[in-house]
Design a protein around this motif. Sequence first.
Motif, PDB file in Angstrom:
ATOM      1  N   HIS A  13       0.824  -1.202   0.000  1.00  0.00           N
ATOM      2  CA  HIS A  13       0.000   0.000   0.000  1.00  0.00           C
ATOM      3  C   HIS A  13       0.865   1.262   0.000  1.00  0.00           C
ATOM      4  O   HIS A  13       0.485   2.289   0.553  1.00  0.00           O
ATOM      5  N   GLY A  21       3.464   2.044   4.859  1.00  0.00           N
ATOM      6  CA  GLY A  21       2.622   1.679   6.007  1.00  0.00           C
ATOM      7  C   GLY A  21       2.828   2.681   7.130  1.00  0.00           C
ATOM      8  O   GLY A  21       3.911   3.274   7.248  1.00  0.00           O
ATOM      9  N   THR A  22       1.813   2.875   7.939  1.00  0.00           N
ATOM     10  CA  THR A  22       1.920   3.718   9.132  1.00  0.00           C
ATOM     11  C   THR A  22       1.576   2.898  10.360  1.00  0.00           C
ATOM     12  O   THR A  22       0.517   2.264  10.399  1.00  0.00           O
ATOM     13  N   ILE A  23       2.464   2.906  11.341  1.00  0.00           N
ATOM     14  CA  ILE A  23       2.129   2.307  12.639  1.00  0.00           C
ATOM     15  C   ILE A  23       1.767   3.476  13.551  1.00  0.00           C
ATOM     16  O   ILE A  23       2.592   4.357  13.815  1.00  0.00           O
ATOM     17  N   ASP A  24       0.519   3.483  13.998  1.00  0.00           N
ATOM     18  CA  ASP A  24       0.015   4.587  14.824  1.00  0.00           C
ATOM     19  C   ASP A  24       0.518   4.470  16.260  1.00  0.00           C
ATOM     20  O   ASP A  24       0.816   3.367  16.734  1.00  0.00           O
ATOM     21  N   TYR A  81      -1.348   1.918  18.423  1.00  0.00           N
ATOM     22  CA  TYR A  81      -1.405   0.516  17.981  1.00  0.00           C
ATOM     23  C   TYR A  81      -0.528  -0.343  18.894  1.00  0.00           C
ATOM     24  O   TYR A  81       0.614   0.025  19.183  1.00  0.00           O
ATOM     25  N   GLU A  91       0.869  -6.725  16.620  1.00  0.00           N
ATOM     26  CA  GLU A  91       2.081  -7.125  15.892  1.00  0.00           C
ATOM     27  C   GLU A  91       2.190  -6.303  14.604  1.00  0.00           C
ATOM     28  O   GLU A  91       1.194  -6.105  13.895  1.00  0.00           O
ATOM     29  N   ILE A  92       3.373  -5.849  14.301  1.00  0.00           N
ATOM     30  CA  ILE A  92       3.580  -5.134  13.035  1.00  0.00           C
ATOM     31  C   ILE A  92       3.555  -6.155  11.904  1.00  0.00           C
ATOM     32  O   ILE A  92       4.268  -7.169  11.952  1.00  0.00           O
ATOM     33  N   LEU A  93       2.702  -5.903  10.928  1.00  0.00           N
ATOM     34  CA  LEU A  93       2.563  -6.804   9.786  1.00  0.00           C
ATOM     35  C   LEU A  93       3.021  -6.072   8.533  1.00  0.00           C
ATOM     36  O   LEU A  93       2.842  -4.864   8.412  1.00  0.00           O
TER      37      LEU A  93
END
Length: 184
Positions: free
Chosen positions: A117, A120-123, A126, A129-131
């Motif tokens: 995509h 990616g953004t990890i908020d 969150y 697990e980071i995928l």
Amino acid sequence: MNNKMKLKIQTLPHYDLDNWGLPSYGSEGAAGFDLRAALHTGQKEALRELFEKSNANGYSIIKTKTKGDKNATKLNIPSGFVGIIPTGICIEIPQGCELQIRSRSGMGMFGSLVIAHGTGTIDSDYRGEILIGLRNMNLTTRVIRRGACIAQAILAPVYRAEWEQTTTLTETQRGQNGFGSTGL
Ligand SMILES: O=c1ccn([C@H]2C[C@H](O)[C@@H](COP(=O)(O)OP(=O)(O)OP(=O)(O)O)O2)c(=O)[nH]1
């Protein structure tokens, strides 16, 4: 300049801490740390809901024979498909920051495997697990092996917008000109 920040990290049972260590930066000035494919035998079940939403038909987890690693697996991603790959880590991102998940240049340019995509953004709220979603842009199936570095993660500051509604915006030389207006 001190540009370091302490972050809480949790490793999951399928993360091979003994052999991989914690995620690390590839060089002194690297902006991103590498994320590994913590592929494991139970992942199809663990990620079942995501598989059902994605084009998982072509997705196969194959158990491999690697001595001493009960999780040894590889993943086939057919041409055009997206593989969802667990990293085996959860990170608490401080408020005011995000973790950007980006393609590794070499993998994208020469291996045709890119973040599905874009970025990616990890908020910061969150806790899962980071995928990693990897899309295979190649014409043939690509194989991801457990432990491979598949993406890089960059800790970055975030501003949140608060709106001030108006009928006019400050004038500039560019004005409304965009998309190639200064030359192609
Ligand atoms: O490459 C990624 C992107 C996102 N996430 C996780 C962390 C992130 O905080 C959460 C939600 O991501 P995002 O907001 O980009 O997705 P969304 O489709 O807008 O989902 P949501 O409705 O949950 O916000 O999913 C990942 O593990 N890997």
